[in-house]
Design a protein around this motif. Sequence first.
Motif, PDB file in Angstrom:
ATOM      1  N   UNK A 115       0.781  -1.235   0.000  1.00 51.66           N
ATOM      2  CA  UNK A 115       0.000   0.000   0.000  1.00 51.66           C
ATOM      3  C   UNK A 115       0.813   1.287   0.000  1.00 51.66           C
ATOM      4  N   UNK A 116       2.102   1.220   0.247  1.00 51.49           N
ATOM      5  CA  UNK A 116       2.849   2.465   0.383  1.00 51.49           C
ATOM      6  C   UNK A 116       2.976   3.206  -0.944  1.00 51.49           C
ATOM      7  N   UNK A 117       3.194   2.481  -2.029  1.00 53.97           N
ATOM      8  CA  UNK A 117       3.248   3.133  -3.338  1.00 53.97           C
ATOM      9  C   UNK A 117       1.916   3.807  -3.656  1.00 53.97           C
ATOM     10  N   UNK A 118       0.834   3.114  -3.375  1.00 48.45           N
ATOM     11  CA  UNK A 118      -0.503   3.673  -3.591  1.00 48.45           C
ATOM     12  C   UNK A 118      -0.724   4.899  -2.702  1.00 48.45           C
ATOM     13  N   UNK A 119      -0.266   4.829  -1.452  1.00 48.44           N
ATOM     14  CA  UNK A 119      -0.384   5.960  -0.529  1.00 48.44           C
ATOM     15  C   UNK A 119       0.408   7.158  -1.046  1.00 48.44           C
ATOM     16  N   UNK A 120       1.636   6.916  -1.488  1.00 50.49           N
ATOM     17  CA  UNK A 120       2.469   8.003  -1.999  1.00 50.49           C
ATOM     18  C   UNK A 120       1.828   8.692  -3.202  1.00 50.49           C
ATOM     19  N   UNK A 121       1.380   7.889  -4.186  1.00 53.19           N
ATOM     20  CA  UNK A 121       0.901   8.470  -5.440  1.00 53.19           C
ATOM     21  C   UNK A 121      -0.499   9.071  -5.319  1.00 53.19           C
ATOM     22  N   UNK A 168      -2.483   9.577  -2.248  1.00 50.54           N
ATOM     23  CA  UNK A 168      -2.867  10.301  -1.028  1.00 50.54           C
ATOM     24  C   UNK A 168      -1.865  11.408  -0.710  1.00 50.54           C
ATOM     25  N   UNK A 169      -0.594  11.071  -0.689  1.00 51.40           N
ATOM     26  CA  UNK A 169       0.421  12.060  -0.338  1.00 51.40           C
ATOM     27  C   UNK A 169       0.728  13.012  -1.490  1.00 51.40           C
ATOM     28  N   UNK A 170       0.309  12.642  -2.709  1.00 52.00           N
ATOM     29  CA  UNK A 170       0.530  13.523  -3.849  1.00 52.00           C
ATOM     30  C   UNK A 170       1.943  13.473  -4.400  1.00 52.00           C
ATOM     31  N   UNK A 171       2.662  12.375  -4.153  1.00 51.54           N
ATOM     32  CA  UNK A 171       4.011  12.198  -4.691  1.00 51.54           C
ATOM     33  C   UNK A 171       3.897  11.560  -6.076  1.00 51.54           C
ATOM     34  N   UNK A 172       4.632  12.052  -7.042  1.00 50.81           N
ATOM     35  CA  UNK A 172       4.565  11.488  -8.388  1.00 50.81           C
ATOM     36  C   UNK A 172       5.109  10.064  -8.398  1.00 50.81           C
ATOM     37  N   UNK A 173       4.695   9.286  -9.395  1.00 48.81           N
ATOM     38  CA  UNK A 173       5.134   7.894  -9.490  1.00 48.81           C
ATOM     39  C   UNK A 173       6.654   7.817  -9.613  1.00 48.81           C
ATOM     40  N   UNK A 174       7.246   8.707 -10.383  1.00 50.06           N
ATOM     41  CA  UNK A 174       8.698   8.719 -10.537  1.00 50.06           C
ATOM     42  C   UNK A 174       9.412   9.038  -9.235  1.00 50.06           C
ATOM     43  N   UNK A 234      11.336   0.385  -7.243  1.00 48.33           N
ATOM     44  CA  UNK A 234      11.804   1.316  -8.278  1.00 48.33           C
ATOM     45  C   UNK A 234      11.147   1.000  -9.620  1.00 48.33           C
ATOM     46  N   UNK A 235      11.146  -0.286  -9.995  1.00 47.90           N
ATOM     47  CA  UNK A 235      10.556  -0.679 -11.279  1.00 47.90           C
ATOM     48  C   UNK A 235       9.056  -0.419 -11.306  1.00 47.90           C
ATOM     49  N   UNK A 236       8.401  -0.621 -10.163  1.00 50.06           N
ATOM     50  CA  UNK A 236       6.953  -0.355 -10.114  1.00 50.06           C
ATOM     51  C   UNK A 236       6.674   1.120 -10.368  1.00 50.06           C
ATOM     52  N   UNK A 237       7.405   1.992  -9.666  1.00 50.86           N
ATOM     53  CA  UNK A 237       7.191   3.427  -9.839  1.00 50.86           C
ATOM     54  C   UNK A 237       7.593   3.914 -11.209  1.00 50.86           C
ATOM     55  N   UNK A 238       8.796   3.524 -11.658  1.00 49.08           N
ATOM     56  CA  UNK A 238       9.260   3.927 -12.984  1.00 49.08           C
ATOM     57  C   UNK A 238       8.373   3.323 -14.068  1.00 49.08           C
ATOM     58  N   UNK A 239       7.983   2.068 -13.849  1.00 47.15           N
ATOM     59  CA  UNK A 239       7.109   1.417 -14.822  1.00 47.15           C
ATOM     60  C   UNK A 239       5.786   2.153 -14.989  1.00 47.15           C
ATOM     61  N   UNK A 240       5.189   2.550 -13.860  1.00 47.48           N
ATOM     62  CA  UNK A 240       3.934   3.307 -13.925  1.00 47.48           C
ATOM     63  C   UNK A 240       4.134   4.634 -14.652  1.00 47.48           C
ATOM     64  N   UNK A 241       5.277   5.274 -14.394  1.00 49.59           N
ATOM     65  CA  UNK A 241       5.552   6.552 -15.069  1.00 49.59           C
ATOM     66  C   UNK A 241       5.738   6.341 -16.575  1.00 49.59           C
ATOM     67  N   UNK A 242       6.457   5.292 -16.953  1.00 43.80           N
ATOM     68  CA  UNK A 242       6.738   5.040 -18.370  1.00 43.80           C
ATOM     69  C   UNK A 242       5.482   4.670 -19.166  1.00 43.80           C
TER      70      UNK A 242
END
Length: 466
Positions: free
Chosen positions: A45-51, A53-59, A395-403
């Motif tokens: 859930x932390x990646x989901x929380x960051x992107x 709820x917290x407003x942090x970009x996927x990258x 890292x791959x999850x976040x970068x992958x979502x951005x790509x």
Amino acid sequence: MGVPIVQQSVQADNKAGEHISLKEKISYGMGDFGNGFMFDLGQLYLLKFFTDVAGVSAGAAAGIFLVSKLFAAICDPVVGSFVDYRKHIGSRGKFRPFLIIGSVILAILTILTFISPNISPTGKLIYAYASYMIWGIGYSIVNIPYGSLGAAITQDTIQRASLSSFRQAGSLGALFVTSVVVMPLILLFPNHHVGYPVVMGIMSLIGVIAFIICYRGTKERIISQSGPKEKLSLGVIVHTFTTNKPLLVLVLMTIFTISAYNIKSALLVYFAEYNLGHVELMAYMNFIIIGSSLLGVLFLPKLVRRFGKRKTAMLGMLVSVIADSINFFMPSNVYIFTILASISFIGISIPNGVTWAFVSDIIDYGEWSSGERKEGITYSLFNFSRKLAQSLSGFLSGIGLALIGYVPNVVQSSGTLLGIKALLCLYPAVALALAMLVIGKMYKLTDSKHAEMVQDLQRRHAENRV
């Protein structure tokens, strides 16, 4: 004369107690149950929380996972060395005391990672980095002693496989509960800024209780006087790593298996919400997927008894590779996906369970080859590979979502939906195929070789007592 007498009584107790009771196995498994109630929250859930709820970009979120996990990986050998140089304390043991204080610290840190302060975007990013990096240290303080504990309970191959199955059952049990109940509980709160930390606090409390059960129900039997002889230094840590060839192989294998496992866990919530159209489906799918994977754990000791640890691990990986590959090319239907994902999780639960028995064997190998038993350092170096894999998967999850063009809380394009499914299915299939090659071609510490080593170690211990 006092030390040899203690050593003799301990070795005699170990021989008499090779059949570990069901109660102790369950208690040991509760350690990973407790671990999961704090560790899985970050993975799921932390990646989901960051992107979202917290407003942090996927990258930027990818950077948090990469840097924080690498930082924790570097800290692991230091924590492991500290554990190794600690003395055994009577009935409390060498590793068990860490479970109590460490779990309380980790529970507090887990809650803090799911808080997004009302500050500037830069401040939020700094807070996210700091809280997750400190969380990683807290996790090491409890996880490394717990991981080392298995090697101190028994040296019997079959009993270690059985302990590993209970540990994996505890891990999957925690993953099962947190996957099913956390998101529905969070959705009960209109304000997710409040819902996340409250729910994570409840989960963390359960984790602490589980560790208390583990502490009270287990016993350290393997107490070697051949601990580290040199002063702690970077050279000692590096030498331990480079001279233990089975450890090097296991580290390489783990980078592939854990990154595959964690990407599957992190991306499922996105797949449920956007590819299937309902985030609530995640709870129902996980109920079946993770519940089914317990079958792999159930048959783990029997498979090890028949095929040995290495072939059992490879068999589980093969099942997962086939299921994930088929799943990617099938339509995104909730029923088809859940069935194939369940088969894949059954497969991957097998090598993940066997891994803990591998680690205990490798600790014995280190003592056999060097004359020094270094449970904490060895396990921490193995854990280093897990942190690298977790860093890679985050890292791959976040970068992958951005790509693939992911934008939070909107309808995704067809290309983005395909990308989510590829990250969820194709990467794990490729990673596990590579892990099969590594363990099949490079791992030489067979069960028969380990049995010979244990006999040799027992002979050495007997000679030292004379």
